[in-house]
Design a protein around this motif. Structure first.
Motif, PDB file in Angstrom:
ATOM      1  N   ALA A   8      42.152  -8.880  38.290  1.00 28.84           N
ATOM      2  CA  ALA A   8      43.016  -7.716  38.061  1.00 28.84           C
ATOM      3  C   ALA A   8      42.454  -6.860  36.934  1.00 28.84           C
ATOM      4  O   ALA A   8      42.446  -5.630  37.025  1.00 28.84           O
ATOM      5  N   GLN A   9      41.972  -7.497  35.863  1.00 22.51           N
ATOM      6  CA  GLN A   9      41.384  -6.738  34.763  1.00 22.51           C
ATOM      7  C   GLN A   9      40.123  -6.021  35.214  1.00 22.51           C
ATOM      8  O   GLN A   9      39.873  -4.884  34.813  1.00 22.51           O
ATOM      9  N   GLU A  12      41.231  -2.986  37.214  1.00 22.69           N
ATOM     10  CA  GLU A  12      41.767  -1.953  36.321  1.00 22.69           C
ATOM     11  C   GLU A  12      40.676  -1.248  35.528  1.00 22.69           C
ATOM     12  O   GLU A  12      40.760  -0.047  35.285  1.00 22.69           O
ATOM     13  N   ARG A  13      39.652  -1.974  35.156  1.00 21.54           N
ATOM     14  CA  ARG A  13      38.600  -1.398  34.310  1.00 21.54           C
ATOM     15  C   ARG A  13      37.499  -0.711  35.113  1.00 21.54           C
ATOM     16  O   ARG A  13      37.001   0.340  34.716  1.00 21.54           O
ATOM     17  N   ALA A  16      39.850   1.134  39.487  1.00 23.90           N
ATOM     18  CA  ALA A  16      41.022   2.020  39.488  1.00 23.90           C
ATOM     19  C   ALA A  16      40.794   3.387  38.836  1.00 23.90           C
ATOM     20  O   ALA A  16      41.327   4.379  39.326  1.00 23.90           O
ATOM     21  N   PRO A  17      40.004   3.501  37.761  1.00 23.32           N
ATOM     22  CA  PRO A  17      39.833   4.824  37.138  1.00 23.32           C
ATOM     23  C   PRO A  17      38.969   5.801  37.936  1.00 23.32           C
ATOM     24  O   PRO A  17      38.904   6.980  37.593  1.00 23.32           O
TER      25      PRO A  17
END
Length: 126
Positions: A8-9, A12-13, A16-17
């Motif tokens: 998940a991290q 997100e890192r 996702a961006p």
């Protein structure tokens, strides 16, 4: 946090961006189709003449780390998430290689997966 937290991290890192991208000459046509209504420099990268029209200094990942490819991965993850059964957040586990893929191909693939899942489910019922 274990493996799930680590994944998940990473998502997100590193995924996702990533912003969507397009060519400057396509912007007006997309707007005429009712697309990119919320488009801005913050959510899109716009290419023009081999450069980013909204400035390469705004790339979210260091040069050469392909924000565009990361966004294609984000599109694939989102499109495959649509096949989650009963509204539960889930993704199929597997290895996917996507070449020149886009939403249309992702959705065809997702439909094929759903067809295969239904066939398997029907076999198990019999």
């Amino acid at each position: 946090k274990g493996e799930a937290g680590s994944k998940a991290q990473s998502f997100e890192r590193f995924v996702a961006p990533a912003r969507t991208f397009c060519c400057l000459e396509d912007v007006e046509h997309m707007r005429s189709l009712g697309l990119i209504r919320g488009g801005s420099d913050e959510c899109a990268m716009v290419a023009s003449g081999g450069e980013w029209a909204n400035g390469s200094e705004r790339l979210r990942f260091p040069q050469g780390e392909a924000e565009q490819a990361r966004h294609k991965l984000l599109d694939l993850i989102g499109d495959l998430a649509l096949i989650a059964e009963g509204g539960h957040a889930a993704l199929p586990r597997g290895h996917v290689v996507a070449y020149k893929a886009g939403h249309n191909l992702h959705l065809k693939f997702a439909q094929k997966l759903l067809d295969l899942i239904k066939e398997e489910s029907d076999r198990q019922v019999k």
